[in-house]
Design an enzyme around this catalytic site. Structure first.
Site, PDB file in Angstrom:
ATOM      1  N   CYS A  79       0.824  -1.211   0.000  1.00  0.00           N
ATOM      2  CA  CYS A  79       0.000   0.000   0.000  1.00  0.00           C
ATOM      3  C   CYS A  79       0.865   1.271   0.000  1.00  0.00           C
ATOM      4  O   CYS A  79       1.491   1.569  -1.011  1.00  0.00           O
ATOM      5  CB  CYS A  79      -0.984  -0.075   1.160  1.00  0.00           C
ATOM      6  SG  CYS A  79      -2.440   0.937   0.855  1.00  0.00           S
ATOM      7  N   HIS A 175      -3.323  -5.075   1.539  1.00  0.00           N
ATOM      8  CA  HIS A 175      -2.636  -5.371   2.802  1.00  0.00           C
ATOM      9  C   HIS A 175      -2.657  -6.871   3.101  1.00  0.00           C
ATOM     10  O   HIS A 175      -3.452  -7.320   3.937  1.00  0.00           O
ATOM     11  CB  HIS A 175      -3.330  -4.641   3.958  1.00  0.00           C
ATOM     12  CG  HIS A 175      -3.152  -3.166   3.943  1.00  0.00           C
ATOM     13  ND1 HIS A 175      -2.054  -2.541   4.483  1.00  0.00           N
ATOM     14  CD2 HIS A 175      -3.932  -2.195   3.435  1.00  0.00           C
ATOM     15  CE1 HIS A 175      -2.162  -1.228   4.326  1.00  0.00           C
ATOM     16  NE2 HIS A 175      -3.291  -0.994   3.682  1.00  0.00           N
ATOM     17  N   GLU A 177      -0.745  -8.447   4.866  1.00  0.00           N
ATOM     18  CA  GLU A 177      -0.329  -8.665   6.266  1.00  0.00           C
ATOM     19  C   GLU A 177      -1.529  -8.815   7.202  1.00  0.00           C
ATOM     20  O   GLU A 177      -1.376  -9.241   8.342  1.00  0.00           O
ATOM     21  CB  GLU A 177       0.606  -7.534   6.743  1.00  0.00           C
ATOM     22  CG  GLU A 177      -0.025  -6.171   6.906  1.00  0.00           C
ATOM     23  CD  GLU A 177      -0.094  -5.362   5.609  1.00  0.00           C
ATOM     24  OE1 GLU A 177       0.094  -5.947   4.528  1.00  0.00           O
ATOM     25  OE2 GLU A 177      -0.353  -4.150   5.681  1.00  0.00           O
TER      26      GLU A 177
HETATM   27  N1  GLN Z   1      -3.394   6.517   0.784  1.00  0.00           N
HETATM   28  C1  GLN Z   1      -2.219   6.193   1.529  1.00  0.00           C
HETATM   29  C2  GLN Z   1      -0.998   6.941   0.978  1.00  0.00           C
HETATM   30  O1  GLN Z   1      -1.112   7.725   0.118  1.00  0.00           O
HETATM   31  C3  GLN Z   1      -1.942   4.723   1.522  1.00  0.00           C
HETATM   32  C4  GLN Z   1      -2.967   4.005   2.380  1.00  0.00           C
HETATM   33  C5  GLN Z   1      -2.466   2.745   3.015  1.00  0.00           C
HETATM   34  O2  GLN Z   1      -1.268   2.460   3.107  1.00  0.00           O
HETATM   35  N2  GLN Z   1      -3.392   2.006   3.563  1.00  0.00           N
HETATM   36  O3  GLN Z   1       0.074   6.687   1.444  1.00  0.00           O
END
Ligand code: GLN
Length: 199
Positions: A79, A175, A177
């Site tokens: 992410c 995610h 994890e």
């Molecule tokens: N939107 C977040 C960002 O720009 C990422 C979101 C996340 O890691 N769950 O870093």
């Protein structure tokens, strides 16, 4: 094998559990450049990429991690971590720093504001399906010619890549994890194993 988790911000504890479940005995939290000593792989967790970027700069981890990645340390980003690894960040902050380790263009919050979070089936190339949790997730908009797409989701009638790999870098938009038996963590452990055998 020692795997480091960048622990400046984000969901560090969940990655630790997923690594232990994938058979890793030594996990080290990385907060400053000296912590990088001795690690065989690095995970950049989910969180907020603009914050992780700022904290990397203020701790000197921007340069220190860049050197490690350039010398082929295996690295996995989920992410926000994927945003940190992308060569191109769309809708990022103008001062946002990234390691440019993986030839992909990603759009921050690219699945739209109205669907800030969702869960959906993630389909791997070998046909395996897992549940993917997407939290204000980045969307991969393009992948370079050397990037391998490991998994996709069906999103508004399209197949969108959500797990990608190239060279020493692995990334997921979701995610894994949060899944106690994460396939992705096993894939990353294999990448680290191969890299340590080569040394
Ligand atoms: N939107 C977040 C960002 O720009 C990422 C979101 C996340 O890691 N769950 O870093």
């Amino acid at each position: 094998m020692i795997i480091g988790i960048l622990a400046l911000q984000g969901d560090v504890a969940e990655h630790r559990v997923a690594l232990v479940n994938a058979g890793v005995r030594q996990v080290k939290e990385i907060r400053n450049p000296l912590d990088l000593e001795g690690i065989d792989g690095l995970i950049i967790p989910g969180g907020e990429s603009t914050t992780i970027s700022m904290l990397c700069i203020s701790t000197g981890l921007d340069i220190a991690i860049q050197q490690k990645i350039d010398s082929k340390l295996p690295v996995y980003g989920s992410c926000a971590g994927m945003i940190m690894l992308a060569t191109e960040i769309l809708d990022g902050r103008s001062d946002q720093f990234g390691f440019k380790a993986l030839d992909i263009a990603v759009r921050r919050n690219g699945f739209g504001r109205q669907v800030d979070s969702f869960e959906t089936e993630v389909t791997f190339l070998d046909g395996k399906v897992t549940n993917g949790v997407f939290i204000r997730a980045p969307r991969i908009e393009s992948v370079g010619p050397l990037v391998e797409v490991l998994a996709t989701i069906d999103y508004q009638g399209r197949k969108v890549p959500v797990a990608v790999k190239a060279g020493n870098a692995l990334a997921t938009a979701y995610h894994p994890e949060l899944d106690s038996l994460s396939q992705i963590h096993s894939i990353f452990v294999q990448m680290v194993q191969k890299a340590t055998e080569r040394v």
